[in-house]
Structures are given as C-alpha cells and as structure tokens.
Design a protein around this motif. Sequence first.
Motif, PDB file in Angstrom:
ATOM      1  N   LEU A 200       6.510  -0.149  -4.876  1.00 25.53           N
ATOM      2  CA  LEU A 200       6.143   0.651  -3.707  1.00 25.53           C
ATOM      3  C   LEU A 200       5.709   2.040  -4.128  1.00 25.53           C
ATOM      4  O   LEU A 200       4.710   2.576  -3.621  1.00 25.53           O
ATOM      5  N   ALA A 204       2.051   3.530  -3.390  1.00 31.01           N
ATOM      6  CA  ALA A 204       2.016   4.700  -2.508  1.00 31.01           C
ATOM      7  C   ALA A 204       1.327   5.875  -3.187  1.00 31.01           C
ATOM      8  O   ALA A 204       0.493   6.557  -2.580  1.00 31.01           O
ATOM      9  N   TRP A 229       5.583  10.622   4.243  1.00 28.70           N
ATOM     10  CA  TRP A 229       4.945   9.303   4.334  1.00 28.70           C
ATOM     11  C   TRP A 229       5.815   8.226   3.673  1.00 28.70           C
ATOM     12  O   TRP A 229       6.019   7.151   4.231  1.00 28.70           O
ATOM     13  N   ILE A 230       6.339   8.538   2.489  1.00 30.23           N
ATOM     14  CA  ILE A 230       7.196   7.570   1.788  1.00 30.23           C
ATOM     15  C   ILE A 230       8.462   7.296   2.590  1.00 30.23           C
ATOM     16  O   ILE A 230       8.942   6.154   2.646  1.00 30.23           O
ATOM     17  N   LEU A 233       7.422   4.797   5.062  1.00 31.56           N
ATOM     18  CA  LEU A 233       7.193   3.499   4.419  1.00 31.56           C
ATOM     19  C   LEU A 233       8.512   2.784   4.161  1.00 31.56           C
ATOM     20  O   LEU A 233       8.627   1.567   4.351  1.00 31.56           O
ATOM     21  N   GLU A 236      10.085   1.680   7.573  1.00 32.27           N
ATOM     22  CA  GLU A 236       9.394   0.539   8.178  1.00 32.27           C
ATOM     23  C   GLU A 236       9.325  -0.660   7.235  1.00 32.27           C
ATOM     24  O   GLU A 236       8.756  -1.696   7.591  1.00 32.27           O
ATOM     25  N   ASP A 237       9.884  -0.499   6.042  1.00 31.77           N
ATOM     26  CA  ASP A 237       9.902  -1.582   5.051  1.00 31.77           C
ATOM     27  C   ASP A 237       8.493  -2.142   4.808  1.00 31.77           C
ATOM     28  O   ASP A 237       8.261  -3.351   4.839  1.00 31.77           O
ATOM     29  N   ILE A 238       7.568  -1.224   4.568  1.00 36.59           N
ATOM     30  CA  ILE A 238       6.173  -1.603   4.326  1.00 36.59           C
ATOM     31  C   ILE A 238       6.053  -2.317   2.983  1.00 36.59           C
ATOM     32  O   ILE A 238       6.572  -1.846   1.960  1.00 36.59           O
ATOM     33  N   PRO A 240       4.440  -3.321  -0.428  1.00 38.00           N
ATOM     34  CA  PRO A 240       3.485  -2.674  -1.337  1.00 38.00           C
ATOM     35  C   PRO A 240       2.100  -3.308  -1.295  1.00 38.00           C
ATOM     36  O   PRO A 240       1.091  -2.618  -1.515  1.00 38.00           O
ATOM     37  N   THR A 242       0.474  -4.161   1.202  1.00 41.14           N
ATOM     38  CA  THR A 242      -0.273  -3.532   2.297  1.00 41.14           C
ATOM     39  C   THR A 242      -1.012  -2.299   1.807  1.00 41.14           C
ATOM     40  O   THR A 242      -2.096  -1.971   2.298  1.00 41.14           O
ATOM     41  N   LEU A 243      -0.438  -1.610   0.832  1.00 38.13           N
ATOM     42  CA  LEU A 243      -1.051  -0.387   0.305  1.00 38.13           C
ATOM     43  C   LEU A 243      -2.049  -0.686  -0.804  1.00 38.13           C
ATOM     44  O   LEU A 243      -2.840   0.179  -1.165  1.00 38.13           O
ATOM     45  N   TYR A 256      -0.752   6.717   8.851  1.00 37.05           N
ATOM     46  CA  TYR A 256      -1.579   7.809   8.309  1.00 37.05           C
ATOM     47  C   TYR A 256      -1.272   9.170   8.935  1.00 37.05           C
ATOM     48  O   TYR A 256      -1.641  10.217   8.385  1.00 37.05           O
TER      49      TYR A 256
END
Length: 282
Positions: A200, A204, A229-230, A233, A236-238, A240, A242-243, A256
Amino acid sequence: MKFAGTDTYVATEDLMVAVNAAITLQRPLLVKGEPGTGKTMLAEEIASALDKELIRWHIKSTTTAQQGLYEYDAVARLRDGQLGDDRVKDIANYIERGKLWDAFDSDNAPVLLIDEIDKADIEFPNDLLLELDRMEFFVYETKQTVQARQRPIVVITSNNEKELPDAFLRRCFFHYIAFPDADTMARIVDVHYPGIKKALLKEALGAFYEVREVPGLKKKPTTSELLDWIKLLLAEDIDPETLRTTDKAKAIPPLYGALLKNEQDVHLFERLAFLARREGRS
C-alpha cells in the motif's frame, strides 16, 4: 548541544547540519521550503530534542515588529485615569510584553519560532535587525533596556511569498528544505503509520508523486496532504491494486479530496480522464 532529529521527525543530514551550525554561530536559522515540508514542526522538534521551551510568534499580514517587543495601551491608561484608578501612576501596568520580550526574559534559552515571516510587510524583517543582532531593545515608556538573559535559538520560517531584505538575510543562517524524495517520504509515513503494508505504501507514494508531476497543477499536494490521504486509505481499507491502475481514464485517485485542494486541479484531472476516454474510443 546537538540536534539529531527525533523519533517523530525525520531530519535529513543537511538539515541537522544547518540547525547545529545556526546554534554554533548564534544566528537565526532561516528555513524556506514548500508549504507542508515541516518548517514549523522543525522548531517544535528542536525544542523537544534539546529540552527547551518553545515560544511561537505566528506572523500575519497585519503583524508589526513592535508587537514582538511590546505594546503600550495608552487607551486603557486614559480610561483608568478618567475612572480614578491608582494603576495609572505606574505606566508599566500598561505595557504588554511581546514574544521577543518573553524569549529574552527566559532563564533558560528557549527556542523562538518566528513563523511565516514573509506574510508581514516588507519592512518587518528590517525592523527586527537590531533586536535580533544585539539581543536587546529599549522600552521608551519606562526607560528600560531589555536584554536577553540567555540567547534564544531563533527559527524563522518563510514560504517564499516575497523576497526578504539582503541586510536581514546576511544575519541569518539559511537552509532550504527540499521536498522529500520517495525514500525520505516513506520514512516520514512510517513515523506516523508504523506497520503500514509495504504494498500500500509503495502504490500510494507512486500515485502521490504522479499527481505532483501533472503539468499545470495549481497546488501540488504536500506531505501533510499525503498523510491525510494515507489515513483515509487505511480507514477505507483501499486495495493497493486500486492505486496501481495504469488506466488514464481513471486519472483521479480515490479519495482525491485529501490531495487536490481546489476546483481548478480537480477539473484538470477530470479533463485528463475525459481525453483519455476519447482516445480510447477512437
């Protein structure tokens, strides 16, 4: 008395050299750099590392150098005189000490932060030349000379909004904090979010620096915006993945709003995504 960074502040070697050089020379440390590069935090960390009191003087467009020394409240004295208050017999009762006076009067040399000096009038730095050089000033109302008991460590920050006078610059030790590279930024993130997954963090940081390099960006995101932002992330358990997308039609990174701070930059990314979609259909 050497500054070597702290557990909560990642200081580069050249920054540590600059801080210690200013302390040795007994000159104000003038720190410039992009907003969000840790200039203000540097003064806080110097005070913490050296176990000193921190005195903050935040500068505004209306701030005058005199306010840093003292202010005489003639109106209050006139009012008290009309009311027959005995306080009027001593003019010292109407002298309000400024931040420099507080720093000069400290038994142990404090760290004095003069934050964002370039926000004030162009003559502001020149008006402080004598006081910062000699570490004393004269109070005309009480005929008193205020001298520093211990020379404070003075840290002055500037966002480069306007040029500072040459005479002022000559009296300072100057350091420019360059925007952190990816390795340094990874260390900064690790201080705030220890244990963050490497995948991540890598994605990121890659997305963050790509955003900063977009031509025409009005306000590049800074370190503080990256940390926000992190945090989102992680919350929301984004994923990696996705990025990591290379699809230009998805030019705007998720969440954003933590990175882009004005509508012009958001519209710029929306146009890039629109153009990418058009190219994909042609």
